[in-house]
Design an enzyme around this catalytic site. Sequence first.
Site, short mmCIF file in Angstrom:
data_model
loop_
_atom_site.label_atom_id
_atom_site.label_comp_id
_atom_site.label_asym_id
_atom_site.label_seq_id
_atom_site.Cartn_x
_atom_site.Cartn_y
_atom_site.Cartn_z
N TYR A 1 0.80 -1.23 0.00
CA TYR A 1 0.00 0.00 0.00
C TYR A 1 0.83 1.29 0.00
O TYR A 1 0.49 2.25 -0.70
CB TYR A 1 -1.00 -0.01 1.16
N GLU B 1 -8.81 -6.73 4.70
CA GLU B 1 -8.08 -7.85 4.12
C GLU B 1 -7.38 -8.68 5.18
O GLU B 1 -7.15 -9.88 4.98
CB GLU B 1 -7.08 -7.32 3.08
N TYR C 1 -10.46 -17.29 -11.98
CA TYR C 1 -11.40 -18.12 -12.73
C TYR C 1 -12.47 -18.65 -11.79
O TYR C 1 -12.17 -19.14 -10.70
CB TYR C 1 -10.67 -19.28 -13.42
N GLY D 1 -22.05 -16.55 -22.46
CA GLY D 1 -20.71 -17.07 -22.67
C GLY D 1 -20.16 -17.80 -21.46
O GLY D 1 -20.86 -18.58 -20.81
N VAL D 2 -18.90 -17.51 -21.12
CA VAL D 2 -18.28 -18.17 -19.97
C VAL D 2 -18.84 -17.66 -18.65
O VAL D 2 -18.57 -18.22 -17.58
CB VAL D 2 -16.74 -17.98 -20.03
N GLY D 3 -19.68 -16.60 -18.71
CA GLY D 3 -20.36 -16.13 -17.51
C GLY D 3 -21.25 -17.18 -16.90
O GLY D 3 -21.71 -17.05 -15.76
N PRO E 1 -19.99 -19.37 -12.83
CA PRO E 1 -20.48 -19.26 -11.45
C PRO E 1 -21.98 -19.46 -11.36
O PRO E 1 -22.49 -19.91 -10.32
CB PRO E 1 -20.08 -17.84 -11.06
N PRO F 1 -19.35 -9.24 -13.23
CA PRO F 1 -18.76 -9.17 -14.57
C PRO F 1 -17.35 -9.73 -14.55
O PRO F 1 -16.67 -9.69 -13.52
CB PRO F 1 -18.74 -7.67 -14.86
N PHE F 2 -16.90 -10.28 -15.66
CA PHE F 2 -15.52 -10.74 -15.75
C PHE F 2 -14.64 -9.55 -16.12
O PHE F 2 -14.88 -8.88 -17.11
CB PHE F 2 -15.39 -11.85 -16.78
#
Length: 403
Positions: free
Chosen positions: A95, A137, A216, A286-288, A291, A393-394
């Site tokens: 950071y 985090e 992925y 598509g690949v969406g 998930p 979104p990817f």
Amino acid sequence: MASAETIAIVKATVPVLEAHGTAITNVFYQNMFVEHPELLDIFNKTNQKLGRQQTALATTVLAAAKHLEHLAVLLPQVTEISHKHRALQILPEHYPIVGKHLIGAIKQVLGEGASDDIIEAWTEAYDEIAGVFIELEKGMYKEAMWQGFASFKVIEKVAVATDIAAFTVLPVNANQAGNQLDNQSIDLSQLTLTAGQYITVKTDPKNSDHLALRHYSLNSASTEKGIQFAVKRDNRDGHSGLVSNYLHDELQVGETILLSAPAGDFALNKALIHQNEIPLVLISAGVGITPILAMLEAQVTANPQRPVIWAYACQNEQHHGFKAQVDNCLAGAQQVDKNIFYFEKGQLLEESYLATLPKPADIYVCGSMPFMQSMINGLTTLQHSVDSVHYEPFGPKMSLEIN
């Protein structure tokens, strides 16, 4: 909390950021990578090349400037970014590096317009924002299913569409001599995956000077066979996707790959899974579908009585991802409305279809940026509530929003 003077100065710079935000973030990345080339092992070079990361950072900085006195309102966005930071192993020591070069880029782009007061205010503001990320985090690292990147063996690789490959992997916990690898043991039976999460792979492609990390999505939350994720071959926008092509063409069954623990907050609403009044609407392109398939599987496993509306769009039947798996899963649901759209046949998933969706509905959407924007605009126009629409979104989320 930043001082009142700092908040006032930072908020006053919002119009400047709106005008020069992407220019600032372009300079920021250029300068940071010159001084810290090792960070190229973390950042997605494709997103850098296409300007996605710069735009996403500019959007995030602008949002923080607008809400500096009430950063809590940005918690959903901060949480989403923090999941990706943890997955990429962004650490507290990174950071100050980012802060130094972000403030330096503001000075460089604004020139004489960057007064000492503005630089001091933005330095204080950045420290405040960075502190929020670091603290959030810290908890994510503590809760991660394993630490860092661990070795996994590919036990299955299957083409589930012309351009999508599905991988199944198992943890490599010991070498042939019985010595522990990665200083930790991963027991799949003790892991609880969440439909909608993603894993992050670390690769060292032969045609790259740097390591390459990519996210992925899991196509199943079950660990019975192993950890399952899918990868689309990315050859769009005139470039050849470094990692996706490596995984498609070079990574074979029996070889190993490095993964960080699953991350992400795109998940089914737990309060609605076991009720049957509000239907589950799953929309992807598509690949969406990756998930979204995991969510379908999780819903049918937990409560097959709940009504499911399935809408999927892709180029044609050859590009139809996970067709057999989806059909098998939908067969387990007791009430299904299935809708498939092939672009080549002129079948478009657009607002006219969205207008047929019931209200209320529990809606989940995933796909490319243009697809996502179209779906969210349509759902907004049709007055579906913010709380009922969930999306992933990817790529960097940039300015994709639902109001």
